[in-house]
Design a protein around this motif. Sequence first.
Motif, PDB file in Angstrom:
ATOM      1  N   ASP A   1       0.834  -1.202   0.000  1.00  0.00           N
ATOM      2  CA  ASP A   1       0.000   0.000   0.000  1.00  0.00           C
ATOM      3  C   ASP A   1       0.873   1.258   0.000  1.00  0.00           C
ATOM      4  N   ARG A   2       1.898   1.278   0.843  1.00  0.00           N
ATOM      5  CA  ARG A   2       2.795   2.441   0.883  1.00  0.00           C
ATOM      6  C   ARG A   2       3.521   2.624  -0.452  1.00  0.00           C
ATOM      7  N   ALA A   3       3.936   1.522  -1.057  1.00  0.00           N
ATOM      8  CA  ALA A   3       4.624   1.605  -2.355  1.00  0.00           C
ATOM      9  C   ALA A   3       3.709   2.224  -3.405  1.00  0.00           C
ATOM     10  N   VAL A   4       2.442   1.818  -3.405  1.00  0.00           N
ATOM     11  CA  VAL A   4       1.493   2.352  -4.384  1.00  0.00           C
ATOM     12  C   VAL A   4       1.217   3.828  -4.109  1.00  0.00           C
ATOM     13  N   ARG A   5       1.103   4.197  -2.854  1.00  0.00           N
ATOM     14  CA  ARG A   5       0.900   5.613  -2.519  1.00  0.00           C
ATOM     15  C   ARG A   5       2.108   6.448  -2.976  1.00  0.00           C
ATOM     16  N   ASN A   6       3.303   5.916  -2.743  1.00  0.00           N
ATOM     17  CA  ASN A   6       4.504   6.614  -3.201  1.00  0.00           C
ATOM     18  C   ASN A   6       4.550   6.694  -4.722  1.00  0.00           C
ATOM     19  N   LEU A   7       4.042   5.667  -5.378  1.00  0.00           N
ATOM     20  CA  LEU A   7       3.979   5.690  -6.836  1.00  0.00           C
ATOM     21  C   LEU A   7       3.065   6.807  -7.330  1.00  0.00           C
ATOM     22  N   ARG A   8       1.956   6.999  -6.644  1.00  0.00           N
ATOM     23  CA  ARG A   8       1.046   8.082  -7.047  1.00  0.00           C
ATOM     24  C   ARG A   8       1.731   9.447  -6.920  1.00  0.00           C
ATOM     25  N   VAL A   9       2.504   9.634  -5.842  1.00  0.00           N
ATOM     26  CA  VAL A   9       3.247  10.887  -5.687  1.00  0.00           C
ATOM     27  C   VAL A   9       4.258  11.025  -6.824  1.00  0.00           C
ATOM     28  N   LEU A  10       4.948   9.939  -7.146  1.00  0.00           N
ATOM     29  CA  LEU A  10       5.917   9.962  -8.224  1.00  0.00           C
ATOM     30  C   LEU A  10       5.263  10.364  -9.545  1.00  0.00           C
ATOM     31  N   VAL A  11       4.107   9.804  -9.837  1.00  0.00           N
ATOM     32  CA  VAL A  11       3.425  10.119 -11.101  1.00  0.00           C
ATOM     33  C   VAL A  11       2.965  11.579 -11.113  1.00  0.00           C
ATOM     34  N   ARG A  12       2.499  12.080  -9.967  1.00  0.00           N
ATOM     35  CA  ARG A  12       2.125  13.504  -9.918  1.00  0.00           C
ATOM     36  C   ARG A  12       3.340  14.395 -10.194  1.00  0.00           C
ATOM     37  N   ARG A  13       4.500  13.996  -9.680  1.00  0.00           N
ATOM     38  CA  ARG A  13       5.720  14.756  -9.940  1.00  0.00           C
ATOM     39  C   ARG A  13       6.117  14.633 -11.414  1.00  0.00           C
ATOM     40  N   ALA A  14       5.932  13.462 -11.988  1.00  0.00           N
ATOM     41  CA  ALA A  14       6.222  13.288 -13.418  1.00  0.00           C
ATOM     42  C   ALA A  14       5.325  14.202 -14.242  1.00  0.00           C
ATOM     43  N   ARG A  15       4.087  14.333 -13.808  1.00  0.00           N
ATOM     44  CA  ARG A  15       3.166  15.249 -14.501  1.00  0.00           C
ATOM     45  C   ARG A  15       3.700  16.678 -14.415  1.00  0.00           C
ATOM     46  N   ALA A  16       4.216  17.069 -13.259  1.00  0.00           N
ATOM     47  CA  ALA A  16       4.779  18.416 -13.111  1.00  0.00           C
ATOM     48  C   ALA A  16       5.985  18.606 -14.019  1.00  0.00           C
ATOM     49  N   VAL A  17       6.842  17.596 -14.114  1.00  0.00           N
ATOM     50  CA  VAL A  17       8.016  17.679 -14.989  1.00  0.00           C
ATOM     51  C   VAL A  17       7.576  17.882 -16.436  1.00  0.00           C
ATOM     52  N   VAL A  18       6.585  17.100 -16.861  1.00  0.00           N
ATOM     53  CA  VAL A  18       6.108  17.216 -18.244  1.00  0.00           C
ATOM     54  C   VAL A  18       5.413  18.558 -18.461  1.00  0.00           C
ATOM     55  N   HIS A  19       4.566  18.932 -17.532  1.00  0.00           N
ATOM     56  CA  HIS A  19       3.810  20.182 -17.666  1.00  0.00           C
ATOM     57  C   HIS A  19       4.742  21.398 -17.723  1.00  0.00           C
ATOM     58  N   GLN A  20       5.770  21.382 -16.884  1.00  0.00           N
ATOM     59  CA  GLN A  20       6.702  22.518 -16.813  1.00  0.00           C
ATOM     60  C   GLN A  20       7.838  22.400 -17.826  1.00  0.00           C
ATOM     61  N   ASP A  21       7.881  21.280 -18.545  1.00  0.00           N
ATOM     62  CA  ASP A  21       8.981  20.983 -19.459  1.00  0.00           C
ATOM     63  C   ASP A  21      10.318  21.112 -18.733  1.00  0.00           C
ATOM     64  N   ALA A  22      10.332  20.612 -17.479  1.00  0.00           N
ATOM     65  CA  ALA A  22      11.523  20.687 -16.638  1.00  0.00           C
ATOM     66  C   ALA A  22      12.555  19.651 -17.081  1.00  0.00           C
ATOM     67  N   HIS A  23      13.796  19.938 -16.752  1.00  0.00           N
ATOM     68  CA  HIS A  23      14.891  19.021 -17.091  1.00  0.00           C
ATOM     69  C   HIS A  23      14.787  17.752 -16.251  1.00  0.00           C
ATOM     70  N   LEU A  24      14.898  16.632 -16.915  1.00  0.00           N
ATOM     71  CA  LEU A  24      14.966  15.342 -16.229  1.00  0.00           C
ATOM     72  C   LEU A  24      16.157  14.606 -16.817  1.00  0.00           C
TER      73      LEU A  24
END
Length: 175
Positions: free
Chosen positions: A66-89
Amino acid sequence: MCIRDRRTRSLPDVEAALTRARESEHKLDELYEAAEDGMAVVRTSPFRRGHLPAVQAISDLIEPLDRAVRNLRVLVRRARAVVHQDAHLDPSYLVMLEELATITTEMAVSLQVRRLPEASREPLVALAQATRTGVDGTSLSAEVIRAQVRSIILDLLMVIGMPYEEALAQVGVEA
């Protein structure tokens, strides 16, 4: 298709991944309920008490999963921010995500056939060691992604049966 083939920075793809991650919450609720029901059956039925260790072992997997999946959701939200902001990855972060995806896929296969994914221990530890330090010049969102990968590794080490303190040490975090 591997992740490498899908490096498009597509906001709709990230949104779809976030939707799938959010839908997992309902499945985890069902898993918690099934585990509680199973524990109740083996505790109350004299004919099933011999199955208690196996049912308990399965039940013990749910919280770190459950914790791993919750952390995954945070990770995906951050990935969305990277894509939305066209930030360097940094490309190494993409490799890190690919490795995590490969490991979790292998773990899922083991769990589907009711085997503890112990073979994933070494790859998880290697990934934890590889992600101990960030890359200079990355965005805050990229560093959050790295931190979430490390949190997921900690949780997955516990899914394979590693005690919390040992998992912390393997990830390189002090208690």
